[in-house]
Design an enzyme around this catalytic site. Structure first.
Site, PDB file in Angstrom:
ATOM      1  N   PHE A 124      -6.929  12.899  50.093  1.00 50.75           N
ATOM      2  CA  PHE A 124      -8.279  12.559  50.556  1.00 50.75           C
ATOM      3  C   PHE A 124      -9.235  12.269  49.413  1.00 50.75           C
ATOM      4  O   PHE A 124     -10.242  11.586  49.595  1.00 50.75           O
ATOM      5  CB  PHE A 124      -8.839  13.636  51.479  1.00 50.75           C
ATOM      6  CG  PHE A 124      -8.735  15.043  50.945  1.00 50.75           C
ATOM      7  CD1 PHE A 124      -9.643  15.537  50.024  1.00 50.75           C
ATOM      8  CD2 PHE A 124      -7.726  15.877  51.392  1.00 50.75           C
ATOM      9  CE1 PHE A 124      -9.541  16.833  49.550  1.00 50.75           C
ATOM     10  CE2 PHE A 124      -7.619  17.181  50.931  1.00 50.75           C
ATOM     11  CZ  PHE A 124      -8.530  17.669  50.001  1.00 50.75           C
ATOM     12  N   GLY A 130     -10.494   8.581  48.444  1.00 43.16           N
ATOM     13  CA  GLY A 130     -11.613   7.895  49.089  1.00 43.16           C
ATOM     14  C   GLY A 130     -12.819   8.775  49.337  1.00 43.16           C
ATOM     15  O   GLY A 130     -13.828   8.306  49.857  1.00 43.16           O
ATOM     16  N   HIS A 131     -12.786  10.040  48.963  1.00 40.86           N
ATOM     17  CA  HIS A 131     -13.885  10.968  49.289  1.00 40.86           C
ATOM     18  C   HIS A 131     -14.242  11.815  48.088  1.00 40.86           C
ATOM     19  O   HIS A 131     -13.884  12.983  48.029  1.00 40.86           O
ATOM     20  CB  HIS A 131     -13.470  11.872  50.438  1.00 40.86           C
ATOM     21  CG  HIS A 131     -14.627  12.535  51.126  1.00 40.86           C
ATOM     22  ND1 HIS A 131     -15.132  13.764  50.740  1.00 40.86           N
ATOM     23  CD2 HIS A 131     -15.361  12.147  52.190  1.00 40.86           C
ATOM     24  CE1 HIS A 131     -16.117  14.106  51.558  1.00 40.86           C
ATOM     25  NE2 HIS A 131     -16.274  13.147  52.430  1.00 40.86           N
ATOM     26  N   PHE A 132     -14.871  11.437  47.190  1.00 38.62           N
ATOM     27  CA  PHE A 132     -15.403  10.130  46.821  1.00 38.62           C
ATOM     28  C   PHE A 132     -14.818   9.808  45.460  1.00 38.62           C
ATOM     29  O   PHE A 132     -14.772  10.709  44.625  1.00 38.62           O
ATOM     30  CB  PHE A 132     -16.930  10.181  46.766  1.00 38.62           C
ATOM     31  CG  PHE A 132     -17.557  10.600  48.069  1.00 38.62           C
ATOM     32  CD1 PHE A 132     -17.707   9.687  49.104  1.00 38.62           C
ATOM     33  CD2 PHE A 132     -17.985  11.902  48.270  1.00 38.62           C
ATOM     34  CE1 PHE A 132     -18.313  10.063  50.299  1.00 38.62           C
ATOM     35  CE2 PHE A 132     -18.575  12.279  49.466  1.00 38.62           C
ATOM     36  CZ  PHE A 132     -18.743  11.369  50.484  1.00 38.62           C
ATOM     37  N   VAL A 162     -15.058  15.290  46.429  1.00 37.74           N
ATOM     38  CA  VAL A 162     -15.529  16.432  47.193  1.00 37.74           C
ATOM     39  C   VAL A 162     -14.580  16.625  48.377  1.00 37.74           C
ATOM     40  O   VAL A 162     -14.264  15.660  49.074  1.00 37.74           O
ATOM     41  CB  VAL A 162     -16.965  16.194  47.716  1.00 37.74           C
ATOM     42  CG1 VAL A 162     -17.427  17.333  48.610  1.00 37.74           C
ATOM     43  CG2 VAL A 162     -17.937  16.006  46.567  1.00 37.74           C
TER      44      VAL A 162
END
Length: 157
Positions: free
Chosen positions: A57, A60-62, A67
């Protein structure tokens, strides 16, 4: 040592990742608890999640400020609570599915980032038949990161 001290020491249990995978059906990338410590069967436990930059994750986050998504923190809380429930119900309950019914009073207080070790404290508020309610608190280095009350139902597959 007092009798009460002996009872406390005997009730605490640690569950490693291999045993967690026997108890709940989650697998990578959705298995979000690495170890469960201080388990008092059917009542409370502390889940440990070692947060790594290798988590999918974070792509893309971020990308510029990784985070851990809040929804995954809540999922880690529910998985920890699930281990408590399965421990209480016994081996015949292993691998059963747990579905969210509600998430109440959810608050995020501090970002969880790569390199953190998140400690997820869960305590049963209620448990009747196949419905369970837990108050959950996630901390990093003793600082509150998130909290929520989760209600879930355990079902056969």
């Amino acid at each position: 040592m007092s009798e009460a001290g002996e009872t406390s020491a005997q009730t605490l249990e640690t569950i490693d990742i291999m045993r967690i995978m026997q108890m709940i059906p989650h697998r990578y990338p959705m298995l979000l608890v690495d170890r469960v410590v201080d388990l008092i069967g059917g009542e409370s436990a502390t889940g440990i999640k070692n947060v790594s930059i290798n988590e999918p994750f974070f792509q893309g986050h971020f990308p510029s400020y990784p985070v851990m998504p809040g929804v995954l923190i809540v999922e880690a809380m529910a998985q920890t609570a699930g281990v408590v429930v399965i421990k209480m119900l016994g081996n015949e309950a292993e691998g059963r599915l747990v579905y969210f019914m509600s998430i109440e009073d959810c608050r995020f207080r501090k970002p969880v980032v790569p390199g953190d070790q998140m400690r997820i404290h869960v305590k049963k508020e209620r448990g009747r038949a196949n419905v369970w309610k837990f108050h959950c608190v996630a901390k990093v280095e003793g600082a509150l990161a998130a909290e929520a009350t989760v209600t879930a139902m355990i079902l056969d597959r």
